[in-house]
Design a protein around this motif. Structure first.
Motif, PDB file in Angstrom:
ATOM      1  N   ILE A 118       0.866  -1.186   0.000  1.00 45.07           N
ATOM      2  CA  ILE A 118       0.000   0.000   0.000  1.00 45.07           C
ATOM      3  C   ILE A 118       0.902   1.234   0.000  1.00 45.07           C
ATOM      4  O   ILE A 118       1.496   1.572   1.027  1.00 45.07           O
ATOM      5  CB  ILE A 118      -0.934   0.026   1.227  1.00 45.07           C
ATOM      6  CG1 ILE A 118      -1.768  -1.258   1.295  1.00 45.07           C
ATOM      7  CG2 ILE A 118      -1.833   1.256   1.179  1.00 45.07           C
ATOM      8  CD1 ILE A 118      -2.553  -1.410   2.584  1.00 45.07           C
ATOM      9  N   LEU A 121       1.183   4.725   2.771  1.00 43.30           N
ATOM     10  CA  LEU A 121       0.409   4.485   3.989  1.00 43.30           C
ATOM     11  C   LEU A 121       1.028   5.211   5.188  1.00 43.30           C
ATOM     12  O   LEU A 121       0.322   5.666   6.086  1.00 43.30           O
ATOM     13  CB  LEU A 121       0.301   2.983   4.279  1.00 43.30           C
ATOM     14  CG  LEU A 121      -0.663   2.588   5.387  1.00 43.30           C
ATOM     15  CD1 LEU A 121      -2.104   2.949   5.009  1.00 43.30           C
ATOM     16  CD2 LEU A 121      -0.553   1.108   5.692  1.00 43.30           C
ATOM     17  N   LYS A 145      -9.557  -0.281   8.206  1.00 46.99           N
ATOM     18  CA  LYS A 145      -9.932   0.908   7.412  1.00 46.99           C
ATOM     19  C   LYS A 145      -8.758   1.378   6.560  1.00 46.99           C
ATOM     20  O   LYS A 145      -8.930   1.703   5.376  1.00 46.99           O
ATOM     21  CB  LYS A 145     -10.366   2.048   8.337  1.00 46.99           C
ATOM     22  CG  LYS A 145     -11.703   1.851   8.989  1.00 46.99           C
ATOM     23  CD  LYS A 145     -11.980   3.014   9.931  1.00 46.99           C
ATOM     24  CE  LYS A 145     -13.036   2.667  10.949  1.00 46.99           C
ATOM     25  NZ  LYS A 145     -13.161   3.675  12.009  1.00 46.99           N
ATOM     26  N   CYS A 147      -6.331  -0.338   5.436  1.00 43.87           N
ATOM     27  CA  CYS A 147      -5.940  -1.351   4.459  1.00 43.87           C
ATOM     28  C   CYS A 147      -7.111  -1.842   3.611  1.00 43.87           C
ATOM     29  O   CYS A 147      -7.040  -2.915   2.997  1.00 43.87           O
ATOM     30  CB  CYS A 147      -5.305  -2.548   5.180  1.00 43.87           C
ATOM     31  SG  CYS A 147      -3.845  -2.121   6.131  1.00 43.87           S
ATOM     32  N   LYS A 148      -8.188  -1.057   3.560  1.00 41.62           N
ATOM     33  CA  LYS A 148      -9.410  -1.522   2.884  1.00 41.62           C
ATOM     34  C   LYS A 148      -9.180  -1.851   1.408  1.00 41.62           C
ATOM     35  O   LYS A 148      -9.836  -2.737   0.874  1.00 41.62           O
ATOM     36  CB  LYS A 148     -10.543  -0.522   3.047  1.00 41.62           C
ATOM     37  CG  LYS A 148     -10.327   0.805   2.375  1.00 41.62           C
ATOM     38  CD  LYS A 148     -11.473   1.747   2.643  1.00 41.62           C
ATOM     39  CE  LYS A 148     -11.099   3.118   2.122  1.00 41.62           C
ATOM     40  NZ  LYS A 148     -11.848   4.165   2.755  1.00 41.62           N
ATOM     41  N   GLN A 149      -8.220  -1.198   0.758  1.00 42.69           N
ATOM     42  CA  GLN A 149      -7.992  -1.479  -0.657  1.00 42.69           C
ATOM     43  C   GLN A 149      -7.421  -2.872  -0.895  1.00 42.69           C
ATOM     44  O   GLN A 149      -7.592  -3.431  -1.975  1.00 42.69           O
ATOM     45  CB  GLN A 149      -7.099  -0.412  -1.292  1.00 42.69           C
ATOM     46  CG  GLN A 149      -5.671  -0.381  -0.739  1.00 42.69           C
ATOM     47  CD  GLN A 149      -4.944   0.897  -1.079  1.00 42.69           C
ATOM     48  OE1 GLN A 149      -5.372   1.978  -0.721  1.00 42.69           O
ATOM     49  NE2 GLN A 149      -3.834   0.761  -1.779  1.00 42.69           N
ATOM     50  N   VAL A 150      -6.767  -3.473   0.106  1.00 44.27           N
ATOM     51  CA  VAL A 150      -6.236  -4.827  -0.058  1.00 44.27           C
ATOM     52  C   VAL A 150      -6.956  -5.830   0.841  1.00 44.27           C
ATOM     53  O   VAL A 150      -6.820  -7.039   0.651  1.00 44.27           O
ATOM     54  CB  VAL A 150      -4.711  -4.886   0.213  1.00 44.27           C
ATOM     55  CG1 VAL A 150      -3.949  -4.061  -0.801  1.00 44.27           C
ATOM     56  CG2 VAL A 150      -4.372  -4.493   1.633  1.00 44.27           C
ATOM     57  N   GLY A 151      -7.701  -5.342   1.819  1.00 47.55           N
ATOM     58  CA  GLY A 151      -8.398  -6.217   2.758  1.00 47.55           C
ATOM     59  C   GLY A 151      -7.435  -6.821   3.766  1.00 47.55           C
ATOM     60  O   GLY A 151      -6.616  -7.658   3.409  1.00 47.55           O
ATOM     61  N   TYR A 152      -7.512  -6.388   5.010  1.00 46.87           N
ATOM     62  CA  TYR A 152      -6.612  -6.876   6.061  1.00 46.87           C
ATOM     63  C   TYR A 152      -7.000  -8.293   6.478  1.00 46.87           C
ATOM     64  O   TYR A 152      -8.134  -8.554   6.843  1.00 46.87           O
ATOM     65  CB  TYR A 152      -6.660  -5.930   7.268  1.00 46.87           C
ATOM     66  CG  TYR A 152      -5.877  -6.419   8.466  1.00 46.87           C
ATOM     67  CD1 TYR A 152      -4.502  -6.567   8.387  1.00 46.87           C
ATOM     68  CD2 TYR A 152      -6.521  -6.756   9.655  1.00 46.87           C
ATOM     69  CE1 TYR A 152      -3.779  -7.026   9.476  1.00 46.87           C
ATOM     70  CE2 TYR A 152      -5.804  -7.208  10.749  1.00 46.87           C
ATOM     71  CZ  TYR A 152      -4.433  -7.341  10.652  1.00 46.87           C
ATOM     72  OH  TYR A 152      -3.721  -7.796  11.726  1.00 46.87           O
TER      73      TYR A 152
END
Length: 196
Positions: A118, A121, A145, A147-152
């Motif tokens: 990311i 960040l 929140k 890391c929402k673009q990759v999904g934690y």
């Protein structure tokens, strides 16, 4: 054999430590990981696991999230009492992640960004809530929140983050205290005669 045994609330802590420790632990010390199925399981099994551990050259670190427990010191004292009742007072340390393991990650957003791919960040590190991550009420929610673009993913991403997490980061006092316990037990273990 000189062993440093980690009794952990959950698998994500083991995943992080498995990639963090090779960068800091002397190769003459063997780490062991005992992840439990949450804090109740940890507390239920802790005395039995400590009593039953046969290696006299073992040191133990108990790591548990504070979560919603209001009094961190009382929680730590309760776990330390369990260690003492198991006869492991002198060879054990209890460390509490304030409030959750993810506070360690919020303390080093540059590492999180690098580990998860990311970009930029770390720019969020300047926000007041991330300058003192141990005070964040729900670090896992905040991290999700960010890391929402990759999904934690709790376990898989803990493994990736542990590999690059800075061991010199001072933003999370609870992370600093964990590393201090690791280093102290490492010194104790290295001072013992090797009986392998």
């Amino acid at each position: 054999m000189r062993e440093l045994v980690f009794l952990l609330e959950e698998e994500s802590a083991a995943a992080m430590l498995k990639t963090l420790l090779p960068r800091m632990l002397n190769p003459g010390i063997t780490p062991r990981y005992m992840p439990f199925e949450g804090k109740q399981d940890l507390e239920k099994q802790l005395p039995k696991r400590l009593k039953g551990y046969l290696n006299p050259n073992a040191r133990f670190i108990v790591l548990r999230d504070q979560d919603r427990d209001a009094d961190c010191k009382a929680l730590k004292a309760r776990l330390a009492t369990m260690c003492a009742e198991a006869g492991r007072c002198a060879t054990s340390s209890v460390r509490i992640a304030c409030r959750e393991l993810e506070a360690f990650y919020l303390a080093d957003l540059e590492a999180v960004g690098r580990a998860l791919g990311i970009p930029n960040l770390d720019r969020h590190q300047r926000a007041a809530r991330f300058r003192s991550p141990d005070t964040v009420v729900s670090p896992s929610s905040e991290l999700a929140k960010l890391c929402k673009q990759v999904g934690y993913k709790k376990v898989g991403d803990s493994r990736k983050i542990g590999a690059v997490l800075s061991i010199d980061n001072e933003r999370s006092p609870s992370f600093r205290n964990l590393l201090g316990a690791i280093r102290r037990h490492e010194r104790e273990l290295l001072a013992l005669p090797d009986s392998s």
